[in-house]
Enzyme design. Sequence first.
Site, mmCIF file in Angstrom:
data_model
loop_
_atom_site.group_PDB
_atom_site.id
_atom_site.type_symbol
_atom_site.label_atom_id
_atom_site.label_comp_id
_atom_site.label_asym_id
_atom_site.label_seq_id
_atom_site.Cartn_x
_atom_site.Cartn_y
_atom_site.Cartn_z
ATOM 1 N N HIS A 181 0.865 -1.174 0.000
ATOM 2 C CA HIS A 181 0.000 0.000 0.000
ATOM 3 C C HIS A 181 0.902 1.223 0.000
ATOM 4 C CE1 HIS A 181 -3.216 -2.708 2.039
ATOM 5 N NE2 HIS A 181 -3.343 -2.726 0.724
ATOM 6 N N GLU A 196 1.506 3.611 3.013
ATOM 7 C CA GLU A 196 2.027 3.059 4.260
ATOM 8 C C GLU A 196 3.550 3.032 4.150
ATOM 9 O OE1 GLU A 196 -0.151 -0.600 4.744
ATOM 10 O OE2 GLU A 196 -2.066 0.437 4.584
ATOM 11 N N HIS A 242 3.204 -3.383 6.529
ATOM 12 C CA HIS A 242 2.062 -2.495 6.364
ATOM 13 C C HIS A 242 2.101 -1.408 7.437
ATOM 14 C CE1 HIS A 242 -0.638 -4.739 3.424
ATOM 15 N NE2 HIS A 242 0.404 -5.533 3.565
ATOM 16 N N GLU A 246 1.978 -4.911 10.926
ATOM 17 C CA GLU A 246 1.428 -3.553 10.972
ATOM 18 C C GLU A 246 2.321 -2.746 11.906
ATOM 19 O OE1 GLU A 246 -1.082 -2.376 9.270
ATOM 20 O OE2 GLU A 246 -2.040 -4.189 8.477
#
Length: 774
Positions: free
Chosen positions: A371, A374, A509, A601
Amino acid sequence: MEKSLSMLAAVVFLGGLFDAAGVLISNETNASFSLFNTTTTALNWTESVTVETTAKLQDRSSARWTPTTPTTPTPPPTTAKPKVSTTTVRGKQLDRKHISQDSEEINNKEEEDDSDDKTKDGKKEQECPPLGLESLRVDDSQIQASSFQRPGLGPHRGRLNIQSGIEDGDMYDGAWCAQFEDQDQWLEVDAIHLTLFTGVILQGRNSIWSWDWVHTYKVQLSNDSVSWKTCMNGTEEAIFEGNQDPETPVLSLLPVPTVARFIRINPQTWYFKGIICLRAEILGCRVHDPDDPYSSEQEPQSKESLDFRHHDYKDMRKLMKSVNEDCPSITRIYSIGKSYLGLKLYVMEISDNPGKHELGEPEFRYVAGMHGNEALGRELVLNLMQYMCREYKRGNQRVVHLVTETRIHLLPSMNPDGYEAAYEKGSELAGWAHGRYNFEGIDLNHNFPDLNNIMWEAHEMAADKSKVSNHYIPIPEYYTKEDAVVAPETRAVISWMQDIPFVLSANMHGGELVVTYPFDCTRDWAPQEDTPTADNAFFRWLATVYASTNLVLANPNRRTCHYEDFQQHHNIINGGAWHTVPGSMNDFSYLHTNCFEVTVELSCDKFPHVSELPIEWENNKESLLVYMEQVHRGIKGVVRDKLTKEGIADAIIKTEDHDHDIRSAADGDYWRLLNPGEYQVVVWAEGYFPSMRQCHVGMEPRPTICDFSLTKTPIQRLKEIRAKGGKIPQDLQLRLRALRLRKLRASTKVINRRRESQRQQQARKARSSGAHRA
């Protein structure tokens, strides 16, 4: 596509404001800086603050602003009455000029324009960083409000880009919302220290049910939270422009940067169908205060001298090239394909023998930037390249061991088109989703073939479930068609996976603090359901390794990012138990290749400010290293032909009590990630007799060697000899003779039993017929 002006452009504007309106900054005593009426302290707040125009605004790491007293105060201008205006930074069209690059390899690129380098290396002034509402550096206790509708809409929810829960009315709503609809409402932030406030970024409420945002607002400043002064625009109170929708961040710069400790956002108008709701970030530089005993304390920084900044495509390429030039013996740069706009997907390989797969050496990869908005993973991977090069040259034994025993591949930007779009906006102005998708609008983490449901459906329909393949599931036919919606970035990564026998990977991410593991896709399309793999125990170990060594994730006192408290799960969670993601890269990697992959994350803030990067490196450095070392867990070995000693490709390695097999690579070597224990391992390949042995996996962070030698079946050898037109060896003839004799005897027994059964049936019929006649 309409764009908001990037933070970088905001700095240029602010710098121009300093140069062109220096008189206002240093001389407008009564209009702007008579905020505080203290006469006994060393700082005389009834006088103005002089900011040297040559100093400009610096990053948090180096900024030290010292209030001083001007020698000759100048009265406010006596020109015509000015308009009540804002200093809002408006949008602009994304400039794609630098995205269209030539196709030459990175080592053959021409030298970049020196003027661009000078601009990016700091000769252009930089803005003050955010205080940290979005990144959670600002504690909940530092945020107050005049009122709020309910706890879930309290002042602690007024953070830029905070996301709401599914249900309105819970404890995790998507903004601060005032209880009353009047112009006396405010959201207050305590910076703790004296701060040169320079701007405010505003956003509306995040909700799928409600539309609420603030159109215009005032800014008020104080040193004691009792006496407040409204920010002025000339001789009138400044009215700042807010939002026209709930999600687009809007930056407004203060007409005169002002020193204070407290700042308030005071809404004046709001969306007529909604209520007063906002999310915010405050820009400001900490200044020196002789009365503050903690004023001289330095912000936490990294001990490493790495290139801590955000790198666009050109800068990323230059950094990778510099690392390759510094460590040519252990690094190699290659491209796995191109994005939709033609940007290459560059990979840095780190190995003691770059460019070659060494027998028995596992292949590891980090993938970042799936992404594009990110951005932290991208910078961490670039920092990791620099760190490993430097530490290898220094003789750091941990790094030397990783380099000599592992072939490491680092892909910093899987979605470079998306990153460039977010980079143009800036770290605080990209919002929650701008740049997430590739140029075609495809979410790359939903773009891989959905092999989960193919496997589950085949398992349900099969009469003999043991015959259903649990690994190396082929790509479905529909996915290979020309009209299939498959991004070029996804195609490139799939091809990369098939070319290299990866063993372990992590996908970087941002936007949360948690490590997830497969399966990401749930059965029967359930929105949330724990969906474990056959290797669930080892996946949980992998996730725990990263989470427990990450300084932020391991902090029991950290705040929840948005609305889910992952600490109750020890900061790890099954992907499907969080939310279903069909077509994820993690699931595809597990079911189509031998590679185990988790998603990390990294941060609540998807695109952290450059001032956050050094401490983020410190938060993740140990995790990045220790996770790579897990590729050496379990068993490994080589599957060879017993006669020729050559490696056997595509041999199936089956582990007892694990309904997921792996296969050997082209040279016959394999790696099976396993937790400590005793395992019965069976290996077989087409044309060979299977082989079985016991393999012990210890607690030590090194693999157990389990080699296998397979013997070809006589029929397979006969086929190969006949195909070559050769003479059948006598030993093979004898073995074939014995094999066929056994088959003949077996078939004879079957035939004899069948004939005996027929004779018995005929005899019974004859007796029955005779008895009937009698």
